[in-house]
Design a protein around this motif. Structure first.
Motif, short mmCIF file in Angstrom:
data_model
loop_
_atom_site.label_atom_id
_atom_site.label_comp_id
_atom_site.label_asym_id
_atom_site.label_seq_id
_atom_site.Cartn_x
_atom_site.Cartn_y
_atom_site.Cartn_z
N LEU A 39 0.59 11.07 -2.07
CA LEU A 39 0.36 9.90 -2.91
C LEU A 39 -1.12 9.76 -3.27
CD1 LEU A 39 2.27 7.74 -4.02
CD2 LEU A 39 1.55 6.26 -2.17
N GLU A 40 -1.40 9.60 -4.58
CA GLU A 40 -2.77 9.47 -5.07
C GLU A 40 -3.08 8.07 -5.60
OE1 GLU A 40 -3.31 12.48 -8.00
OE2 GLU A 40 -3.06 14.15 -6.59
N GLU A 41 -2.06 7.36 -6.06
CA GLU A 41 -2.27 6.04 -6.65
C GLU A 41 -1.22 5.07 -6.11
OE1 GLU A 41 -2.53 3.83 -11.05
OE2 GLU A 41 -2.46 6.01 -10.88
N LEU A 42 -1.68 3.91 -5.60
CA LEU A 42 -0.77 2.94 -5.01
C LEU A 42 -1.10 1.54 -5.52
CD1 LEU A 42 1.43 2.17 -2.94
CD2 LEU A 42 -0.40 1.97 -1.23
N ASP A 43 -0.09 0.88 -6.07
CA ASP A 43 -0.21 -0.50 -6.52
C ASP A 43 0.66 -1.37 -5.60
OD1 ASP A 43 -0.02 -3.00 -7.73
OD2 ASP A 43 0.04 -2.19 -9.76
N ILE A 44 0.02 -2.18 -4.76
CA ILE A 44 0.74 -3.09 -3.87
C ILE A 44 0.34 -4.54 -4.19
CG2 ILE A 44 1.27 -1.53 -1.96
CD1 ILE A 44 -1.32 -2.39 -0.62
N SER A 45 0.13 -4.79 -5.48
CA SER A 45 -0.32 -6.12 -5.90
C SER A 45 0.81 -7.14 -5.79
CB SER A 45 -0.83 -6.07 -7.35
OG SER A 45 0.18 -5.63 -8.23
N LYS A 46 0.41 -8.38 -5.52
CA LYS A 46 1.29 -9.55 -5.47
C LYS A 46 2.47 -9.31 -4.54
CE LYS A 46 2.77 -13.35 -8.39
NZ LYS A 46 3.06 -13.85 -9.74
N ASN A 47 2.18 -8.96 -3.31
CA ASN A 47 3.21 -8.79 -2.29
C ASN A 47 2.99 -9.83 -1.18
OD1 ASN A 47 5.19 -6.43 -2.69
ND2 ASN A 47 3.25 -5.60 -3.44
N LEU A 48 3.55 -9.58 -0.01
CA LEU A 48 3.49 -10.54 1.09
C LEU A 48 2.59 -10.07 2.22
CD1 LEU A 48 7.26 -11.59 1.22
CD2 LEU A 48 5.39 -12.61 -0.09
N ILE A 49 1.61 -9.24 1.88
CA ILE A 49 0.65 -8.73 2.86
C ILE A 49 -0.35 -9.84 3.17
CG2 ILE A 49 -1.09 -6.95 3.29
CD1 ILE A 49 0.40 -5.23 1.19
N ASN A 50 -0.63 -10.05 4.45
CA ASN A 50 -1.49 -11.18 4.82
C ASN A 50 -2.80 -10.80 5.51
OD1 ASN A 50 -0.56 -10.41 7.32
ND2 ASN A 50 -0.07 -12.49 8.02
N SER A 51 -3.14 -9.49 5.53
CA SER A 51 -4.40 -9.11 6.17
C SER A 51 -4.85 -7.74 5.66
CB SER A 51 -4.25 -9.05 7.69
OG SER A 51 -3.48 -7.92 8.08
N TRP A 52 -6.17 -7.52 5.71
CA TRP A 52 -6.70 -6.22 5.36
C TRP A 52 -6.30 -5.17 6.41
CZ3 TRP A 52 -8.47 -4.12 1.12
CH2 TRP A 52 -8.97 -4.92 0.12
N GLN A 53 -6.01 -5.61 7.62
CA GLN A 53 -5.55 -4.66 8.64
C GLN A 53 -4.25 -4.01 8.21
OE1 GLN A 53 -7.04 -3.65 11.83
NE2 GLN A 53 -5.52 -2.12 11.26
N THR A 54 -3.35 -4.80 7.62
CA THR A 54 -2.08 -4.24 7.13
C THR A 54 -2.33 -3.25 6.00
OG1 THR A 54 -0.88 -6.24 7.74
CG2 THR A 54 0.16 -4.79 6.13
N VAL A 55 -3.25 -3.60 5.09
CA VAL A 55 -3.59 -2.67 4.00
C VAL A 55 -4.16 -1.38 4.59
CG1 VAL A 55 -4.98 -2.34 1.92
CG2 VAL A 55 -4.05 -4.60 2.44
N ALA A 56 -5.00 -1.51 5.60
CA ALA A 56 -5.57 -0.33 6.25
C ALA A 56 -4.49 0.51 6.94
CB ALA A 56 -6.63 -0.76 7.27
N ASP A 57 -3.51 -0.16 7.56
CA ASP A 57 -2.41 0.56 8.22
C ASP A 57 -1.60 1.36 7.21
OD1 ASP A 57 -3.19 -0.50 10.62
OD2 ASP A 57 -1.72 -2.13 10.60
N ILE A 58 -1.53 0.87 5.99
CA ILE A 58 -0.83 1.60 4.93
C ILE A 58 -1.67 2.77 4.46
CG2 ILE A 58 -0.04 1.44 2.52
CD1 ILE A 58 0.78 -1.47 3.11
N CYS A 59 -2.93 2.50 4.13
CA CYS A 59 -3.76 3.52 3.49
C CYS A 59 -4.23 4.62 4.43
CB CYS A 59 -4.97 2.85 2.85
SG CYS A 59 -4.55 1.74 1.48
N CYS A 60 -4.31 4.35 5.71
CA CYS A 60 -4.77 5.38 6.64
C CYS A 60 -3.79 6.54 6.73
CB CYS A 60 -5.02 4.78 8.02
SG CYS A 60 -3.52 4.29 8.91
#
Length: 544
Positions: A176-197
């Motif tokens: 995966l090279e491009e990810l759009d997770i806009s306007k979801n129910l994510i509540n922390s940058w830690q969760t975003v980091a858990d996805i992107c790592c």
């Protein structure tokens, strides 16, 4: 009856409420009837029966109170009317990122890779998600999928709330090279980091319209975003300090879009290494009113593109020693978009001539344009900025530039001559028109009597000389009187009659002998002659 529950506080500051074997994490994001909010309370409300969830809605008009109901404070909402209570059954707490990808991209003949049909239907009902059949999947073994071939995934409004099981996303979409997770129910940058790592090829990331609070020591997450070069954080309710705190997590960032946030000032210092690498910056739709704030970005060495559309900027000024000197700010800036601001004087456009490499300008819907038609405004902008190659998305051709510069010179010639013997007035003129002296030197029009312009402004009739160099029996020039509001196509018809072209449509241009021997094409048949500023004594050249 009060339903018993226990509260456990974690090191992160969040809390977990357990009610009848169900777990509710305070500050979780929820969705209900198309609206998103944050869970702030779990428990009974007043004398009513059953369990209630206290929600702080993103839309401040969605709720009914501020978390205080009938005199009892249950939670604190961000706005006076953003709080309300709903039953647990109405709240959707979201799904994992891998589940959302499978739902969005992985339907194979009514079976989802790794999820049985009953679970699939339950998820569909829970998040009200549309399903798509991927072309070519019908030939794939039911036990396999082609998720590993996905390079772009768009999961906007798919109720994503977690990263899923450790390593699950990496195994599912390793390329995966491009990810759009806009306007979801994510509540922390830690969760975003858990996805992107888990996404070691990720280059583009869009986290817009998620409620992601800024926390301490965010730099510890930078290893999760090491490959990300393009970041979009729109409508996040961030100021510039928040933006900088986020940027410390992105060591490879080249482009950042933070449109429609609440930025009104640019805090210093800007010496952050990540910020120094930025080539493209979008600040559209914020609340910046002073150009002095924008100047704080002028030291960014790599910045080539700057979008300031839909702010509140009222004027542009660069501090320089001499009015015609170039600025050291924004040395590599080539693209500037500054439409829909509050710019109301032409000197702001003249100031842009001080930029060293400006080639592309978007300038629409500013107050200064209200008193000019589109063609005139375009000419005035082109004439004031020498290196401009594109204006409002349209290429500036050589002939258009020369025509614009001629008109600009003529328009202000009288004022230029009036300042000839007054150094103070001449200096003020140059401050307002820093490019004018260079144009005078280039075209040599300083000897044209200013009275000529005054006479031409009074009369609508001009006398021109038609010349046809390509005519086999070259007649002498033919003088004719024309109206300035005469359309070019009518002048073409006149030339056909004068030189008996035999039905051939000639090409017309004109020369202004007092200014230059260069031919300026009359290339717009429906335009009036006044558009080209043809004057008495000019020659109209007729060619086939």
């Amino acid at each position: 009856m009060i339903i018993p529950y226990i509260e456990v506080r974690f090191q992160t500051g969040t809390s977990l409420v357990m009610v009848e074997d169900k777990k509710y994490e305070i500050d979780s994001r929820i969705e209900c009837d198309g609206h998103q909010g944050t869970l702030k309370y779990v428990g009974p409300v007043g004398e009513t029966k059953g369990l209630w969830l206290g929600i702080d809605w993103d839309d401040p008009t969605r709720g009914k109170h501020n978390g205080t109901y009938e005199g009892v404070k249950y939670f604190k909402a961000r706005h006076p009317t953003s709080g309300s209570f709903i039953r647990p059954g109405k709240a959707k707490f979201g799904i994992s990122c891998p589940e959302a990808i499978k739902i969005r991209y992985g339907l194979i003949n009514d079976e989802l890779a790794g999820i049985d049909r009953d679970t699939l239907m339950s998820l569909q009902k829970d998040i009200n998600a549309p399903f798509f059949e991927v072309v070519g999947f019908s030939k794939v073994n039911r036990k396999q999928s082609k998720f590993d071939q996905l390079k772009t995934v768009w999961l906007r409004e798919q109720c994503v709330s977690t990263a899923g099981k450790p390593g699950e996303l990496k195994e599912l979409c390793p390329n995966l090279e491009e990810l759009d997770i806009s306007k979801n129910l994510i509540n922390s940058w830690q969760t975003v980091a858990d996805i992107c790592c888990q996404l070691h090829c990720l280059v583009r990331l869009n986290v817009s319209e998620n409620y992601l609070p800024i926390e301490e020591n965010m730099e510890v997450l930078k290893d999760s975003f090491f490959t990300v070069q393009y970041l979009t954080m729109a409508k996040m309710n961030y100021n510039w300090f928040d933006i900088q705190r986020c940027m410390c997590m992105f060591p490879s960032l080249q482009e950042i879009s933070v449109y429609f946030n609440i930025i009104n000032i640019i805090q210093k210092p800007l010496e952050d290494d990540n910020l120094m690498k930025i080539c493209k910056l979008t600040l559209e739709g914020n609340f910046i009113s002073s150009w002095d704030e924008i100047l704080k970005l002028g030291s960014l060495p790599c910045l080539e593109y700057l979008n300031l559309n839909s702010n509140k900027i009222d004027k542009i000024r660069f501090p320089t020693v001499e009015p015609t000197a170039k600025t050291s700010a924004f040395f590599n800036l080539q693209h500037l978009h500054i439409s829909q601001n509050n710019i109301s004087e032409w000197q702001s456009i003249s100031e842009l001539e001080k930029l060293n490499n400006l080639e592309d300008l978007k300038f629409r819907e500013n107050p200064i344009l209200k008193n000019e038609n589109l063609e005139t405004a375009r000419q005035l902008i082109i004439a004031r900025i020498s290196k401009l190659k594109s204006l409002n998305g349209t290429e500036i051709l050589h002939d258009e530039r020369r025509g614009a510069e001629f008109d600009y010179l003529k328009l202000y010639l009288t004022k230029w001559k009036e300042t000839e013997n007054n150094s103070e007035k001449r200096n003020q003129f140059i401050i307002e028109h820093p490019r004018y002296p260079a144009l005078v030197a280039e075209y040599g029009i300083s000897d044209i009597p200013s009275s000529k312009t005054k006479v031409e402004m009074i009369s609508n009739v001009i006398t021109v000389e038609f010349v046809c160099p390509d005519h086999p029996n070259q007649p002498k020039g033919i003088k004719r009187k024309l109206l300035k509001d005469m359309e070019v196509q009518k002048v073409i018809g006149l030339a056909q009659r004068l030189f008996r072209t035999g039905g051939k449509i000639p090409r017309l241009s004109f020369i202004q002998p007092d200014l230059s021997k260069d031919e300026i094409p009359l290339d717009k048949p429906l335009q009036e002659l006044s558009y080209y500023s043809i004057q008495n004594g000019d020659q109209v050249i007729v060619r086939w």
